[in-house]
Each structure stands twice: as structure tokens, then as C-alpha cells.
Design a protein around this motif. Structure first.
Motif, PDB file in Angstrom:
ATOM      1  N   GLU A 159     -12.451  37.411 139.250  1.00 40.22           N
ATOM      2  CA  GLU A 159     -13.326  38.413 139.856  1.00 40.22           C
ATOM      3  C   GLU A 159     -13.690  38.005 141.275  1.00 40.22           C
ATOM      4  N   PRO A 160     -13.751  38.960 142.215  1.00 34.75           N
ATOM      5  CA  PRO A 160     -14.131  38.626 143.585  1.00 34.75           C
ATOM      6  C   PRO A 160     -15.530  38.014 143.653  1.00 34.75           C
ATOM      7  N   ASP A 161     -15.714  37.125 144.604  1.00 31.22           N
ATOM      8  CA  ASP A 161     -17.008  36.500 144.881  1.00 31.22           C
ATOM      9  C   ASP A 161     -17.484  37.071 146.212  1.00 31.22           C
ATOM     10  N   GLU A 174     -10.334  62.565 144.045  1.00 27.79           N
ATOM     11  CA  GLU A 174     -10.550  61.714 142.869  1.00 27.79           C
ATOM     12  C   GLU A 174      -9.878  60.349 143.038  1.00 27.79           C
ATOM     13  N   HIS A 175      -8.719  60.321 143.703  1.00 26.42           N
ATOM     14  CA  HIS A 175      -7.984  59.073 143.899  1.00 26.42           C
ATOM     15  C   HIS A 175      -8.715  58.109 144.825  1.00 26.42           C
ATOM     16  N   ALA A 176      -9.647  58.621 145.636  1.00 26.01           N
ATOM     17  CA  ALA A 176     -10.360  57.796 146.609  1.00 26.01           C
ATOM     18  C   ALA A 176     -11.759  57.406 146.140  1.00 26.01           C
ATOM     19  N   LEU A 177     -12.116  57.784 144.918  1.00 29.28           N
ATOM     20  CA  LEU A 177     -13.453  57.479 144.413  1.00 29.28           C
ATOM     21  C   LEU A 177     -13.580  55.987 144.111  1.00 29.28           C
ATOM     22  N   VAL A 178     -14.546  55.342 144.751  1.00 23.94           N
ATOM     23  CA  VAL A 178     -14.834  53.934 144.470  1.00 23.94           C
ATOM     24  C   VAL A 178     -15.719  53.822 143.234  1.00 23.94           C
ATOM     25  N   SER A 227     -14.916  45.582 141.338  1.00 21.48           N
ATOM     26  CA  SER A 227     -13.837  46.106 140.487  1.00 21.48           C
ATOM     27  C   SER A 227     -12.814  46.904 141.282  1.00 21.48           C
ATOM     28  N   TRP A 228     -13.212  47.432 142.443  1.00 18.31           N
ATOM     29  CA  TRP A 228     -12.317  48.285 143.227  1.00 18.31           C
ATOM     30  C   TRP A 228     -11.423  47.486 144.175  1.00 18.31           C
ATOM     31  N   LEU A 229     -11.963  46.493 144.857  1.00 20.70           N
ATOM     32  CA  LEU A 229     -11.186  45.752 145.847  1.00 20.70           C
ATOM     33  C   LEU A 229      -9.878  45.169 145.302  1.00 20.70           C
ATOM     34  N   PRO A 230      -9.880  44.541 144.117  1.00 26.38           N
ATOM     35  CA  PRO A 230      -8.626  43.949 143.631  1.00 26.38           C
ATOM     36  C   PRO A 230      -7.505  44.956 143.392  1.00 26.38           C
TER      37      PRO A 230
END
Length: 222
Positions: A33-35, A84-88, A19-22
Motif C-alpha cells: 500500500e502507498p505511504d 465513470e472511468h475517471a472517478l477517484v 487505492s487509486w494511485l497504484p
């Protein structure tokens, strides 16, 4: 040395990254969704023993071509103030309990240890085994004056990667979208970099490959 616990994470790292990478400007995946698959990486030790530091390489087969990404992560037992902006995301660790996972480029502990690795003051550690150096991670450095993480500014993402600006024109760059060096050719910077880190990963086709992970320039003109 960090202790690697063989336990369960809920959600898993790949589930968090899906959910974070995109949301990253350097992501090149498809619309769905990433595979994702774990393809390599290494760890660094926090001298204080409080923060987990991992450089994770993942491959993504969701786009027209498979891509490999470098994802530096830190794992903390309490939230990092002002990040907070860097939270994965957060995970439940079977031994350590709740862990806050951060994009490590925004964590001063990771930045300090990455600089120490480039400068030869820290040793890369195996991703999956305790007290085991990772000899496959190659570093080089030509400058002699150690740099401090607190002298570097906020990490800035671009389409090509992540960059932190330091004192006197110094720049620490992390390659997020990894590129393979030609077969048989050591991955070395094309410019006049003062230092670099390179490593290997395993693409979906099973052919082990190497490439540059990070570069340190001590002058923006280099």
C-alpha cells in the motif's frame, strides 16, 4: 473565489488516493500500500462556482525511493456524465455533503482553467486559504491565441504522465511523476514549449523543491 471549508472529509483524500494511485501507469511505488503524505499544491477557481479544482502534490515513501506525484482533482456535488472511468471515489464533506472526486485531467472544467492559468487568464489560489492567491505558482506563455478546453481530446495516461491532444498539433502535458529542478535553477522546459506551469512541494526530507507541473506545446515538433 472558492471558499475553503475547514471541515472533515470521510474518507480523506489520501485514503482515496491510496487505492487509486497504484492503478495508474505512471505510478512507481512498491508492491504494498502507498505511504502517502500531502506535500503541496494549489487550487483554481471555477468561474461558475460549482466545481472544486485542486492540484494536489503527494509524496509516496513505499518504493525504493520516495516519489512525488501531481494529482489534479475536481470535486463535484453530482456525478459528471460520461466520466465513470475517471472517478477517484466519493467523500462525505462535513459542510457540502457527498462529493464526487474525479481525475481532473478528464474534467473539462479543470482543463479549461489550467489553460487559462498557463495563458495568464486565471490566477492560482492558495490550497488552504480562501481568497488568497498562490504567488509560488509560476506560469509562462508565448502564444497569443487562447485555446479552448473543448478543442482538446480525451486525456491519455502513459508511463510518463498524462497528455491531451488539441487543435493544430497542440498538446497539453501534465507531469505526474514530479522531478526536482537542480538547486538554484528555475524549472523551465528543455524544449520549445509555448507555455508551462511550475510549483514547489515539500519532500519527506523537508527540503523544499521546485519542478514543472504542466507543459503546453502548440506544435508536436517542438
Amino acid at each position: 473565489m472558492a471558499v475553503i471549508h475547514q471541515t472533515v472529509l470521510t474518507p480523506t483524500k489520501l485514503e482515496l488516493l491510496a487505492s487509486w494511485l497504484p492503478t495508474r501507469p505512471w505510478y512507481r511505488g512498491g508492491a504494498g500500500e502507498p505511504d502517502l503524505a500531502k506535500a503541496g499544491g494549489f487550487r483554481l477557481d471555477d468561474p461558475q462556482g460549482e466545481v472544486g479544482i485542486e492540484f494536489l502534490v503527494v509524496t509516496d515513501a513505499s518504493g525504493a525511493e520516495s516519489a512525488a506525484y501531481l494529482v489534479p482533482l475536481t470535486y463535484r456535488g453530482v456525478p459528471l456524465d460520461g466520466a465513470e472511468h475517471a472517478l477517484v471515489g466519493t467523500m462525505e464533506h462535513g459542510v457540502l455533503g457527498r462529493r464526487w472526486a474525479y481525475d481532473g485531467c478528464h474534467d473539462p472544467v479543470l482543463v479549461a482553467q489550467l489553460l487559462a492559468l498557463i495563458e495568464g487568464r486565471a490566477q492560482a489560489q492558495d490550497q488552504n486559504a480562501s481568497d488568497t492567491p498562490d504567488r509560488g505558482i509560476v506560469r509562462a506563455c508565448t502564444h497569443e491565441v487562447p485555446l479552448a478546453a473543448e478543442d482538446f481530446g480525451t486525456a491519455e495516461d502513459s508511463r510518463d504522465g498524462t497528455e491531451l491532444s488539441g487543435p493544430h498539433g497542440a498538446v497539453l502535458r501534465l507531469h505526474r511523476l514530479l522531478r526536482s529542478a537542480p538547486e538554484g535553477v528555475p524549472p523551465v522546459p528543455s524544449g520549445e514549449a509555448a507555455g508551462h506551469v511550475s510549483g514547489a512541494w515539500l519532500p519527506p526530507d523537508g527540503t523544499r523543491t521546485r519542478g514543472l507541473f504542466a507543459l503546453l506545446h502548440t506544435d508536436r515538433r517542438s
